[in-house]
Design a protein around this motif. Sequence first.
Motif, PDB file in Angstrom:
ATOM      1  N   ILE A 187       0.852  -1.186   0.000  1.00 41.43           N
ATOM      2  CA  ILE A 187       0.000   0.000   0.000  1.00 41.43           C
ATOM      3  C   ILE A 187       0.890   1.238   0.000  1.00 41.43           C
ATOM      4  N   CYS A 188       0.786   2.049  -1.021  1.00 45.56           N
ATOM      5  CA  CYS A 188       1.555   3.285  -1.130  1.00 45.56           C
ATOM      6  C   CYS A 188       0.615   4.462  -0.896  1.00 45.56           C
ATOM      7  N   SER A 189       0.952   5.290   0.089  1.00 49.33           N
ATOM      8  CA  SER A 189       0.105   6.426   0.432  1.00 49.33           C
ATOM      9  C   SER A 189       0.895   7.718   0.337  1.00 49.33           C
ATOM     10  N   PRO A 190       0.275   8.771  -0.220  1.00 44.98           N
ATOM     11  CA  PRO A 190       0.970  10.063  -0.264  1.00 44.98           C
ATOM     12  C   PRO A 190       1.007  10.698   1.118  1.00 44.98           C
ATOM     13  N   CYS A 191       2.080  11.388   1.427  1.00 45.23           N
ATOM     14  CA  CYS A 191       2.167  12.123   2.682  1.00 45.23           C
ATOM     15  C   CYS A 191       1.450  13.467   2.520  1.00 45.23           C
ATOM     16  N   ALA A 192       1.165  14.123   3.613  1.00 48.67           N
ATOM     17  CA  ALA A 192       0.308  15.307   3.593  1.00 48.67           C
ATOM     18  C   ALA A 192       0.860  16.416   2.711  1.00 48.67           C
ATOM     19  N   VAL A 193       2.178  16.636   2.737  1.00 46.50           N
ATOM     20  CA  VAL A 193       2.777  17.722   1.966  1.00 46.50           C
ATOM     21  C   VAL A 193       3.464  17.195   0.716  1.00 46.50           C
ATOM     22  N   SER A 194       4.345  16.216   0.889  1.00 53.60           N
ATOM     23  CA  SER A 194       5.062  15.644  -0.241  1.00 53.60           C
ATOM     24  C   SER A 194       5.645  14.294   0.163  1.00 53.60           C
ATOM     25  N   GLY A 195       6.056  13.517  -0.842  1.00 51.43           N
ATOM     26  CA  GLY A 195       6.635  12.213  -0.574  1.00 51.43           C
ATOM     27  C   GLY A 195       5.578  11.149  -0.332  1.00 51.43           C
ATOM     28  N   THR A 196       6.048   9.924  -0.105  1.00 55.38           N
ATOM     29  CA  THR A 196       5.134   8.806   0.092  1.00 55.38           C
ATOM     30  C   THR A 196       5.645   7.892   1.196  1.00 55.38           C
ATOM     31  N   VAL A 197       4.746   7.034   1.684  1.00 53.37           N
ATOM     32  CA  VAL A 197       5.117   5.945   2.578  1.00 53.37           C
ATOM     33  C   VAL A 197       4.434   4.689   2.056  1.00 53.37           C
ATOM     34  N   THR A 198       5.221   3.633   1.899  1.00 56.56           N
ATOM     35  CA  THR A 198       4.713   2.378   1.366  1.00 56.56           C
ATOM     36  C   THR A 198       4.790   1.310   2.446  1.00 56.56           C
ATOM     37  N   ILE A 199       3.653   0.703   2.762  1.00 58.20           N
ATOM     38  CA  ILE A 199       3.584  -0.368   3.752  1.00 58.20           C
ATOM     39  C   ILE A 199       3.358  -1.684   3.014  1.00 58.20           C
ATOM     40  N   SER A 200       4.237  -2.643   3.236  1.00 58.73           N
ATOM     41  CA  SER A 200       4.092  -3.954   2.614  1.00 58.73           C
ATOM     42  C   SER A 200       4.395  -5.019   3.657  1.00 58.73           C
ATOM     43  N   GLY A 201       4.036  -6.251   3.343  1.00 60.65           N
ATOM     44  CA  GLY A 201       4.306  -7.306   4.302  1.00 60.65           C
ATOM     45  C   GLY A 201       3.921  -8.664   3.796  1.00 60.65           C
ATOM     46  N   ASP A 202       4.277  -9.666   4.576  1.00 62.75           N
ATOM     47  CA  ASP A 202       3.947 -11.050   4.269  1.00 62.75           C
ATOM     48  C   ASP A 202       3.426 -11.674   5.559  1.00 62.75           C
ATOM     49  N   LEU A 203       2.100 -11.827   5.661  1.00 67.01           N
ATOM     50  CA  LEU A 203       1.460 -12.336   6.862  1.00 67.01           C
ATOM     51  C   LEU A 203       0.891 -13.723   6.605  1.00 67.01           C
ATOM     52  N   ALA A 204       1.146 -14.625   7.539  1.00 71.14           N
ATOM     53  CA  ALA A 204       0.617 -15.984   7.402  1.00 71.14           C
ATOM     54  C   ALA A 204      -0.900 -15.983   7.431  1.00 71.14           C
ATOM     55  N   ASP A 205      -1.495 -15.054   8.205  1.00 74.85           N
ATOM     56  CA  ASP A 205      -2.952 -14.946   8.310  1.00 74.85           C
ATOM     57  C   ASP A 205      -3.352 -13.480   8.139  1.00 74.85           C
ATOM     58  N   PRO A 206      -3.542 -13.040   6.891  1.00 67.01           N
ATOM     59  CA  PRO A 206      -3.863 -11.629   6.657  1.00 67.01           C
ATOM     60  C   PRO A 206      -5.313 -11.262   6.985  1.00 67.01           C
ATOM     61  N   ILE A 207      -6.145 -12.239   7.306  1.00 66.14           N
ATOM     62  CA  ILE A 207      -7.560 -11.973   7.569  1.00 66.14           C
ATOM     63  C   ILE A 207      -7.811 -11.739   9.052  1.00 66.14           C
ATOM     64  N   THR A 208      -7.360 -12.664   9.888  1.00 68.61           N
ATOM     65  CA  THR A 208      -7.561 -12.563  11.330  1.00 68.61           C
ATOM     66  C   THR A 208      -6.579 -11.567  11.931  1.00 68.61           C
ATOM     67  N   PRO A 209      -7.035 -10.695  12.857  1.00 69.35           N
ATOM     68  CA  PRO A 209      -6.111  -9.711  13.464  1.00 69.35           C
ATOM     69  C   PRO A 209      -5.150 -10.392  14.448  1.00 69.35           C
ATOM     70  N   THR A 210      -4.189 -11.137  13.901  1.00 65.07           N
ATOM     71  CA  THR A 210      -3.189 -11.796  14.738  1.00 65.07           C
ATOM     72  C   THR A 210      -1.867 -11.814  14.011  1.00 65.07           C
ATOM     73  N   LEU A 211      -0.821 -12.245  14.687  1.00 66.24           N
ATOM     74  CA  LEU A 211       0.505 -12.345  14.098  1.00 66.24           C
ATOM     75  C   LEU A 211       1.028 -13.754  14.307  1.00 66.24           C
ATOM     76  N   SER A 212       1.962 -14.154  13.434  1.00 68.09           N
ATOM     77  CA  SER A 212       2.567 -15.470  13.529  1.00 68.09           C
ATOM     78  C   SER A 212       4.067 -15.340  13.322  1.00 68.09           C
ATOM     79  N   ALA A 213       4.813 -16.293  13.869  1.00 70.77           N
ATOM     80  CA  ALA A 213       6.255 -16.308  13.666  1.00 70.77           C
ATOM     81  C   ALA A 213       6.560 -16.352  12.174  1.00 70.77           C
ATOM     82  N   GLY A 214       7.463 -15.489  11.734  1.00 70.17           N
ATOM     83  CA  GLY A 214       7.815 -15.411  10.322  1.00 70.17           C
ATOM     84  C   GLY A 214       7.118 -14.292   9.575  1.00 70.17           C
ATOM     85  N   ASP A 215       6.084 -13.690  10.164  1.00 66.44           N
ATOM     86  CA  ASP A 215       5.416 -12.549   9.530  1.00 66.44           C
ATOM     87  C   ASP A 215       6.394 -11.390   9.383  1.00 66.44           C
TER      88      ASP A 215
END
Length: 228
Positions: free
Chosen positions: A1-29
């Motif tokens: 997910i790439c989002s523009p910052c308020a004034v300029s530039g961007t922040v990109t959030i990416s990841g690899d989650l074993a369970d992207p649906i349930t709000p939990t985390l797993s070893a290796g995420d």
Amino acid sequence: ICSPCAVSGTVTISGDLADPITPTLSAGDTIRADYDNCDDGIGEVIDGTIDFEVDAFSGDALGGLYDMTMTLLLDNFQVTTADDVLLANGDGTASLNTLQAPYVEAVVSGQSMLTASNTSTETLSNYSSAQTFDGTLSPAPYTLLTSGTLDSSQLSGSVTYSTPVMFEGLDANYPYVGEMLIVGEASSARLIAQPNAIDVMIEIYSNTTGEGTPDETIMTTWAELAGL
């Protein structure tokens, strides 16, 4: 997910989650935050990447009761303000156990963390800090153990620090028991907490063991030592 910052530039959030649906985390995420000269209009511009990897997880992430260990990697992470440019590179591992909250255990450790500004460069290596806080009691007791090695452009040589006697205190007060030993190339100092949780005794030695009869003893307060 790439989002523009308020004034300029961007922040990109990416990841690899074993369970992207349930709000939990797993070893290796893994989760990555990639800042590209992100200016949100709050007086600083952020650039660089932060990588997170979950080493272990158990409990309820949504409910806030969990035992988690996560590794952090900073790669040319830079924050530019009107007065300074702050740069960080290195690693850190954080463990947080809230399964018995409000009793909490936290540990932060790492192999190396470099921070640089316009005036100095510091490298913290083989560092560790372990804390507990017991909110089930009033006043709430806490403990602290810490150690590491610091190399700074403002110092000649390395400085190591450790807590041969664990610090203990209550609530947000300064510790009433505990010692920190700081060792330089040819001398050392021992900081000894006093029972009133206000004062601290500093013993200075012309050796690197911090033992024997101190060459000088200074009584001061934690607030004065912190420059408050």
